[in-house]
Structures are given as structure tokens and as C-alpha cells.
Design a protein around this motif. Sequence first.
Motif, PDB file in Angstrom:
ATOM      1  N   GLY A   1       1.198  13.179  -7.419  1.00 14.71           N
ATOM      2  CA  GLY A   1       0.024  12.319  -7.482  1.00 14.71           C
ATOM      3  C   GLY A   1       0.325  10.959  -6.895  1.00 14.71           C
ATOM      4  O   GLY A   1       0.862  10.842  -5.804  1.00 14.71           O
ATOM      5  N   ASP A   2       0.003   9.930  -7.648  1.00 20.51           N
ATOM      6  CA  ASP A   2       0.221   8.561  -7.183  1.00 20.51           C
ATOM      7  C   ASP A   2       1.548   7.981  -7.649  1.00 20.51           C
ATOM      8  O   ASP A   2       1.810   6.795  -7.482  1.00 20.51           O
ATOM      9  N   ASP A   3       2.394   8.827  -8.260  1.00 19.79           N
ATOM     10  CA  ASP A   3       3.686   8.339  -8.742  1.00 19.79           C
ATOM     11  C   ASP A   3       4.554   7.891  -7.569  1.00 19.79           C
ATOM     12  O   ASP A   3       4.453   8.425  -6.456  1.00 19.79           O
ATOM     13  N   PRO A   4       5.425   6.915  -7.784  1.00 22.83           N
ATOM     14  CA  PRO A   4       6.325   6.462  -6.717  1.00 22.83           C
ATOM     15  C   PRO A   4       7.219   7.601  -6.231  1.00 22.83           C
ATOM     16  O   PRO A   4       7.542   8.530  -6.987  1.00 22.83           O
ATOM     17  N   ILE A   5       7.630   7.535  -4.977  1.00 28.02           N
ATOM     18  CA  ILE A   5       8.518   8.552  -4.415  1.00 28.02           C
ATOM     19  C   ILE A   5       9.914   8.357  -4.990  1.00 28.02           C
ATOM     20  O   ILE A   5      10.534   7.309  -4.811  1.00 28.02           O
ATOM     21  N   LYS A   6      10.401   9.364  -5.694  1.00 29.15           N
ATOM     22  CA  LYS A   6      11.710   9.251  -6.330  1.00 29.15           C
ATOM     23  C   LYS A   6      12.802   9.933  -5.508  1.00 29.15           C
ATOM     24  O   LYS A   6      13.963   9.558  -5.571  1.00 29.15           O
ATOM     25  N   GLU A   7      12.409  10.966  -4.767  1.00 30.15           N
ATOM     26  CA  GLU A   7      13.378  11.666  -3.939  1.00 30.15           C
ATOM     27  C   GLU A   7      12.646  12.378  -2.802  1.00 30.15           C
ATOM     28  O   GLU A   7      11.442  12.603  -2.872  1.00 30.15           O
ATOM     29  N   PHE A   8      13.367  12.704  -1.759  1.00 27.58           N
ATOM     30  CA  PHE A   8      12.789  13.431  -0.642  1.00 27.58           C
ATOM     31  C   PHE A   8      13.653  14.656  -0.373  1.00 27.58           C
ATOM     32  O   PHE A   8      14.839  14.686  -0.711  1.00 27.58           O
ATOM     33  N   ILE A   9      13.038  15.671   0.237  1.00 27.99           N
ATOM     34  CA  ILE A   9      13.780  16.913   0.476  1.00 27.99           C
ATOM     35  C   ILE A   9      13.878  17.237   1.967  1.00 27.99           C
ATOM     36  O   ILE A   9      14.471  18.246   2.340  1.00 27.99           O
ATOM     37  N   GLY A  10      13.305  16.386   2.793  1.00 24.82           N
ATOM     38  CA  GLY A  10      13.382  16.597   4.232  1.00 24.82           C
ATOM     39  C   GLY A  10      12.735  15.439   4.958  1.00 24.82           C
ATOM     40  O   GLY A  10      12.056  14.608   4.346  1.00 24.82           O
ATOM     41  N   ALA A  11      12.942  15.387   6.266  1.00 27.74           N
ATOM     42  CA  ALA A  11      12.371  14.296   7.055  1.00 27.74           C
ATOM     43  C   ALA A  11      12.250  14.700   8.513  1.00 27.74           C
ATOM     44  O   ALA A  11      12.937  15.605   8.998  1.00 27.74           O
ATOM     45  N   SER A  12      11.345  14.015   9.206  1.00 28.55           N
ATOM     46  CA  SER A  12      11.158  14.186  10.643  1.00 28.55           C
ATOM     47  C   SER A  12      11.070  12.794  11.255  1.00 28.55           C
ATOM     48  O   SER A  12      10.361  11.930  10.736  1.00 28.55           O
ATOM     49  N   MET A  13      11.789  12.576  12.369  1.00 31.45           N
ATOM     50  CA  MET A  13      11.838  11.251  12.979  1.00 31.45           C
ATOM     51  C   MET A  13      11.636  11.344  14.482  1.00 31.45           C
ATOM     52  O   MET A  13      12.205  12.229  15.144  1.00 31.45           O
ATOM     53  N   MET A  14      10.815  10.440  15.021  1.00 26.68           N
ATOM     54  CA  MET A  14      10.529  10.387  16.456  1.00 26.68           C
ATOM     55  C   MET A  14      10.436   8.928  16.889  1.00 26.68           C
ATOM     56  O   MET A  14      10.265   8.045  16.061  1.00 26.68           O
TER      57      MET A  14
ATOM     58  N   ARG B   1       4.254  17.068  -0.407  1.00 31.63           N
ATOM     59  CA  ARG B   1       3.446  16.279   0.519  1.00 31.63           C
ATOM     60  C   ARG B   1       4.358  15.671   1.571  1.00 31.63           C
ATOM     61  O   ARG B   1       5.552  15.438   1.329  1.00 31.63           O
ATOM     62  N   VAL B   2       3.796  15.427   2.754  1.00 35.53           N
ATOM     63  CA  VAL B   2       4.512  14.753   3.830  1.00 35.53           C
ATOM     64  C   VAL B   2       3.860  13.397   4.023  1.00 35.53           C
ATOM     65  O   VAL B   2       2.643  13.314   4.254  1.00 35.53           O
ATOM     66  N   VAL B   3       4.645  12.334   3.906  1.00 36.15           N
ATOM     67  CA  VAL B   3       4.115  10.972   3.979  1.00 36.15           C
ATOM     68  C   VAL B   3       4.956  10.144   4.940  1.00 36.15           C
ATOM     69  O   VAL B   3       6.100  10.494   5.262  1.00 36.15           O
ATOM     70  N   ASP B   4       4.376   9.035   5.417  1.00 38.05           N
ATOM     71  CA  ASP B   4       5.158   8.108   6.231  1.00 38.05           C
ATOM     72  C   ASP B   4       6.380   7.641   5.452  1.00 38.05           C
ATOM     73  O   ASP B   4       6.303   7.370   4.247  1.00 38.05           O
TER      74      ASP B   4
ATOM     75  N   SER C   1       0.829  -1.197   0.000  1.00 35.84           N
ATOM     76  CA  SER C   1       0.000   0.000   0.000  1.00 35.84           C
ATOM     77  C   SER C   1       0.871   1.257   0.000  1.00 35.84           C
ATOM     78  O   SER C   1       2.013   1.243   0.464  1.00 35.84           O
ATOM     79  N   ALA C   2       0.293   2.336  -0.516  1.00 35.80           N
ATOM     80  CA  ALA C   2       1.018   3.602  -0.565  1.00 35.80           C
ATOM     81  C   ALA C   2       1.181   4.154   0.844  1.00 35.80           C
ATOM     82  O   ALA C   2       0.321   3.939   1.708  1.00 35.80           O
ATOM     83  N   PRO C   3       2.277   4.861   1.132  1.00 36.41           N
ATOM     84  CA  PRO C   3       2.478   5.422   2.473  1.00 36.41           C
ATOM     85  C   PRO C   3       1.410   6.463   2.801  1.00 36.41           C
ATOM     86  O   PRO C   3       0.922   7.169   1.909  1.00 36.41           O
ATOM     87  N   LYS C   4       1.044   6.546   4.062  1.00 37.49           N
ATOM     88  CA  LYS C   4       0.016   7.489   4.488  1.00 37.49           C
ATOM     89  C   LYS C   4       0.448   8.920   4.235  1.00 37.49           C
ATOM     90  O   LYS C   4       1.585   9.301   4.511  1.00 37.49           O
ATOM     91  N   VAL C   5      -0.462   9.727   3.701  1.00 35.87           N
ATOM     92  CA  VAL C   5      -0.202  11.147   3.453  1.00 35.87           C
ATOM     93  C   VAL C   5      -0.703  11.948   4.651  1.00 35.87           C
ATOM     94  O   VAL C   5      -1.878  11.895   5.003  1.00 35.87           O
ATOM     95  N   TRP C   6       0.189  12.707   5.268  1.00 35.24           N
ATOM     96  CA  TRP C   6      -0.168  13.513   6.437  1.00 35.24           C
ATOM     97  C   TRP C   6      -0.483  14.956   6.070  1.00 35.24           C
ATOM     98  O   TRP C   6      -1.232  15.630   6.776  1.00 35.24           O
TER      99      TRP C   6
END
Length: 233
Positions: free
Chosen positions: A87-100, A22-25, A2-7
Motif C-alpha cells: 500500500g502506502d507503506d514506506p519501501i523497506k526492501e527491494f527484490i530487483g531493479a532496472s536501470m537505464m 509493484r515497480v516504482v521509480d 512525494s511517493a515514487p511513481k508506480v509503474w
Amino acid sequence: MSAPKVWSKFSVNKGGDTINLRVVDMPESLTEEVLTSYINYFMKEDSMCKAAGVLKNPEAIEELRATMLEFAKDEGFHGVICCLDNGDDPIKEFIGASMMTLESKQESMPEFKIKTEELNKMYDIYFGLEAYYDEAKELGLDSYFSDRGLFVHSEYRNLGIEQELFKVRRLICKERGISVVGAWMTTQDLEKAAEGDGWEVGCEVKYEELGQKYGVNLEADTASLKYMFARTK
């Protein structure tokens, strides 16, 4: 799979262009890449990491990477990434992250056998901050999310992305029934982003005082680091 949850979905203006984000899991497949970027984009600028000499010892850097991977394996670990909204395209790159990581006041931090002197020094300073402000005790929390890092790639900073990542932290806590989210803000950018999302200051420690306590010279773009928090209800 399944696609990662969009927050969150939002737009920023970069050089006159509107960029949809978008921010996703965080997908598990990107964990190592995200942690490598965290070291490259945040830890190399972090005052405590630099003061401890971690960056001068390749073995300490690799050990830092290994311990962060262990943190990410924790059952309570929750990471999200900010990426282009295609849209629904696969995640090709990310520009930031948050971790807890979800913890409780009854639990203690997992013990790691750190071999390098430099990384031991860095963790002594970081975890020693609890002596100044114990979030579980001060905020009356039975369970809480402990900060494991937040960063944005340098070319995407000052666009409001850090503030959006703090907003998502509140959303995650609210969904999990946790009334407060907090973290130590170690840079001016993080402090401003948290302020923009309505976070309050619980404790402030002068870098000079902290440096004297641990016998290091802490150079930062602000005079002090602050524990800041936001209520989720």
C-alpha cells in the motif's frame, strides 16, 4: 517528499504463496544499496566480469562500484525497483531493479579514468559490443535509453519479475516518446524474459567469438549473447 511513481502492480506465486509486488521509480536514498545488490546478484555471475578478473581484485570491485555511482548521477539516468506492494507503506526492501540512461547519437559516453587493469578489460568487452550492433544507427534512433543493468535477487528469480521489469522499460520509453527500447541479453534468463515481453533479436554474437577477440574465456549459461529490442508504439 512525494511517493515514487508506480509503474506496475502485479502478483507472483512463490512456494504456494501469492506475493503482491509493484515497480516504482528508484528513490535516490536507495541508489547505493541498489548498486551494491547489482554487483552481488548480477556482476558476480556475469561472464565478462568474471573473465576480466574483476572479482579477484578488491580494488577493481570498488572501482566498479564507483563508476556505477557516476552513471547514476547522470541527468538522464532512470532507475526503477521492484518491491513488495504494501500500500502506502514506506519501501523497506527491494527484490530487483532496472536501470537505464537516456542518450543521443550525438553524445558520447562519459570518459572515466579506470585505474585497475581488470575493470578496463571488462569495459573494453562491454563497450566493444557496439562494433557488432550500434543501436542508434541500426534502429534509426536520435535518442534512446542505454542499458545500465537489470537484476532480481536470486531467491525471487523465475517468477516473471524480470519480464515485468522489461515491460516497465517499454512504458518508460513510451512516456518519453522513444520508439524503441533495447539491450544486450547476456544470460538465458534475461533472454527468456525479454522474449516473454515480445522483444525481437537484432544481433547475436557467439561467446566463443567474443572471447577470442579479447583473449579471454567467456563462460555463460548460453552459447551467445543477443541484442534484443521492442517497439513501444
